[in-house]
Design a protein around this motif. Structure first.
Motif, mmCIF file in Angstrom:
data_model
loop_
_atom_site.group_PDB
_atom_site.id
_atom_site.type_symbol
_atom_site.label_atom_id
_atom_site.label_comp_id
_atom_site.label_asym_id
_atom_site.label_seq_id
_atom_site.Cartn_x
_atom_site.Cartn_y
_atom_site.Cartn_z
ATOM 1 N N ILE A 134 0.833 -1.208 0.000
ATOM 2 C CA ILE A 134 0.000 0.000 0.000
ATOM 3 C C ILE A 134 0.864 1.254 0.000
ATOM 4 N N LEU A 135 1.814 1.317 0.928
ATOM 5 C CA LEU A 135 2.696 2.494 0.990
ATOM 6 C C LEU A 135 3.519 2.616 -0.292
ATOM 7 N N GLN A 136 3.997 1.506 -0.818
ATOM 8 C CA GLN A 136 4.809 1.563 -2.024
ATOM 9 C C GLN A 136 3.999 2.075 -3.214
ATOM 10 N N ARG A 137 2.727 1.692 -3.265
ATOM 11 C CA ARG A 137 1.873 2.180 -4.356
ATOM 12 C C ARG A 137 1.707 3.695 -4.280
ATOM 13 N N VAL A 138 1.550 4.218 -3.057
ATOM 14 C CA VAL A 138 1.438 5.667 -2.881
ATOM 15 C C VAL A 138 2.731 6.356 -3.305
ATOM 16 N N LEU A 139 3.872 5.764 -2.924
ATOM 17 C CA LEU A 139 5.166 6.350 -3.283
ATOM 18 C C LEU A 139 5.396 6.310 -4.795
ATOM 19 N N ASP A 140 4.892 5.272 -5.458
ATOM 20 C CA ASP A 140 5.109 5.129 -6.900
ATOM 21 C C ASP A 140 4.143 5.976 -7.724
ATOM 22 N N LYS A 141 2.886 5.977 -7.318
ATOM 23 C CA LYS A 141 1.849 6.651 -8.112
ATOM 24 C C LYS A 141 1.541 8.056 -7.613
ATOM 25 N N HIS A 142 2.002 8.408 -6.419
ATOM 26 C CA HIS A 142 1.804 9.751 -5.850
ATOM 27 C C HIS A 142 0.318 10.098 -5.725
ATOM 28 N N LYS A 143 -0.461 9.084 -5.357
ATOM 29 C CA LYS A 143 -1.897 9.281 -5.120
ATOM 30 C C LYS A 143 -2.245 8.732 -3.743
ATOM 31 N N PRO A 144 -3.092 9.441 -2.987
ATOM 32 C CA PRO A 144 -3.399 9.007 -1.622
ATOM 33 C C PRO A 144 -4.258 7.754 -1.581
ATOM 34 N N VAL A 145 -4.170 7.043 -0.471
ATOM 35 C CA VAL A 145 -5.005 5.875 -0.213
ATOM 36 C C VAL A 145 -5.659 6.073 1.152
ATOM 37 N N TYR A 146 -6.972 5.874 1.194
ATOM 38 C CA TYR A 146 -7.710 5.995 2.448
ATOM 39 C C TYR A 146 -8.328 4.633 2.767
ATOM 40 N N LEU A 147 -7.853 3.994 3.817
ATOM 41 C CA LEU A 147 -8.396 2.719 4.293
ATOM 42 C C LEU A 147 -9.396 3.047 5.396
ATOM 43 N N VAL A 148 -10.671 3.048 5.036
ATOM 44 C CA VAL A 148 -11.695 3.586 5.934
ATOM 45 C C VAL A 148 -11.893 2.740 7.187
ATOM 46 N N ASP A 149 -11.666 1.433 7.086
ATOM 47 C CA ASP A 149 -11.821 0.536 8.232
ATOM 48 C C ASP A 149 -10.703 -0.494 8.140
ATOM 49 N N LEU A 150 -9.603 -0.244 8.827
ATOM 50 C CA LEU A 150 -8.364 -0.978 8.587
ATOM 51 C C LEU A 150 -8.517 -2.478 8.782
ATOM 52 N N LYS A 151 -9.361 -2.893 9.714
ATOM 53 C CA LYS A 151 -9.426 -4.322 10.047
ATOM 54 C C LYS A 151 -9.956 -5.187 8.906
ATOM 55 N N ILE A 152 -10.621 -4.598 7.927
ATOM 56 C CA ILE A 152 -11.172 -5.397 6.832
ATOM 57 C C ILE A 152 -10.194 -5.542 5.665
ATOM 58 N N TYR A 153 -9.028 -4.902 5.760
ATOM 59 C CA TYR A 153 -8.050 -4.954 4.665
ATOM 60 C C TYR A 153 -6.931 -5.943 5.012
ATOM 61 N N THR A 166 -5.351 0.447 15.467
ATOM 62 C CA THR A 166 -5.691 1.562 14.573
ATOM 63 C C THR A 166 -6.943 1.225 13.776
ATOM 64 N N GLN A 167 -7.865 2.177 13.684
ATOM 65 C CA GLN A 167 -9.152 1.925 13.045
ATOM 66 C C GLN A 167 -9.197 2.342 11.572
ATOM 67 N N GLY A 168 -8.524 3.414 11.234
ATOM 68 C CA GLY A 168 -8.519 3.901 9.857
ATOM 69 C C GLY A 168 -7.176 4.522 9.536
ATOM 70 N N VAL A 169 -6.783 4.474 8.269
ATOM 71 C CA VAL A 169 -5.472 4.984 7.865
ATOM 72 C C VAL A 169 -5.592 5.787 6.576
ATOM 73 N N ILE A 170 -4.924 6.923 6.547
ATOM 74 C CA ILE A 170 -4.727 7.674 5.308
ATOM 75 C C ILE A 170 -3.235 7.704 5.019
ATOM 76 N N VAL A 171 -2.878 7.321 3.789
ATOM 77 C CA VAL A 171 -1.494 7.438 3.332
ATOM 78 C C VAL A 171 -1.480 8.503 2.251
ATOM 79 N N GLN A 172 -0.932 9.661 2.587
ATOM 80 C CA GLN A 172 -0.954 10.830 1.712
ATOM 81 C C GLN A 172 0.449 11.110 1.178
ATOM 82 N N PRO A 173 0.633 11.145 -0.140
ATOM 83 C CA PRO A 173 1.974 11.416 -0.670
ATOM 84 C C PRO A 173 2.478 12.801 -0.289
#
Length: 220
Positions: A134-153, A166-173
């Motif tokens: 997930i983090l690598q995709r953000v670093l490569d594509k420079h687009k944010p990812v929002y995991l609204v409910d982390l436990k289901i991923y 942790t309940q939710g995560v945003i990875v923002q480039p």
């Protein structure tokens, strides 16, 4: 725990008034010895109005969104920052304080040029960040990812440097070279306005960090 609903009384009011009105109409009908045509029409109209009130109250119960349940993240509160220029340290401290005090964010990590520059809030057990899919995709594509409910991923296992519940995560480039990783204490807790604001802060950090020198990772 979910916050108590301050508007519960007002949403229940149409149901209570409708049920009370219908009950009074029924009693009046039973206690009336001789029913006139005008009274019959008035009773029918009253029953219809009572039914509409009850239906309105039931609809309000269903369409009003429920506040997400919040948790207390597991871990110790801390503030760790890598050696940076004074401008970069000030910018990181300012940005992290705003995010922790004005959003559902309770823990955050700044990952830049392969190094952890900042950890603040409730800290996870691990300080090292190894980019997963997930983090690598953000670093490569420079687009944010929002995991609204982390436990289901299934990919949540890569965020072992965040608090374990942790309940939710945003990875923002952050520009082309890093990412701002935010951990929330409730699922589905970031609004679109929050996401836009976070993107703006990340853009500002990108400019400052790009001009910063002597970047060294946090030891640990």
């Amino acid at each position: 725990m979910a916050k108590p609903d301050q508007n519960q009384f007002f949403r229940l009011l149409p149901i209570v008034v409708g049920a009370l009105g219908g009950t009074l109409l029924l009693l009046n009908r039973l206690l009336t010895a001789e029913l006139t045509d005008s009274q019959a029409r008035a009773d029918a109209l009253g029953i219809m109005m009572s039914a509409v009130l009850i239906l309105t109250g039931l609809l309000w119960q269903r369409i009003t969104p429920r506040s997400p349940d919040t948790v207390t993240l597991v871990g110790q509160e801390g503030f760790e920052m890598a050696p940076l220029s004074e401008a970069a340290q000030t910018e990181l401290a300012w940005a992290s304080h705003l995010l922790l005090t004005n959003t559902a964010t309770r823990s955050l990590v700044v990952f830049y040029q392969g190094q952890v520059l900042l950890r603040r809030g409730i800290l996870g057990q691990k300080s090292e960040v190894k980019p997963g899919a997930i983090l690598q995709r953000v670093l490569d594509k420079h687009k944010p990812v929002y995991l609204v409910d982390l436990k289901i991923y299934p990919g949540r296992i890569e965020f072992d440097y965040l608090p374990e519940n942790t309940q939710g995560v945003i990875v923002q480039p952050i520009g082309q070279e890093g990412a701002l990783i935010l951990a929330a204490n409730a699922p589905r807790s970031y609004t679109k306005q929050d996401e836009n604001w976070i993107a703006g802060i990340a853009d500002k950090l990108s400019v400052t960090l790009k001009n910063s020198t002597n970047i060294a990772p946090i030891s640990g």
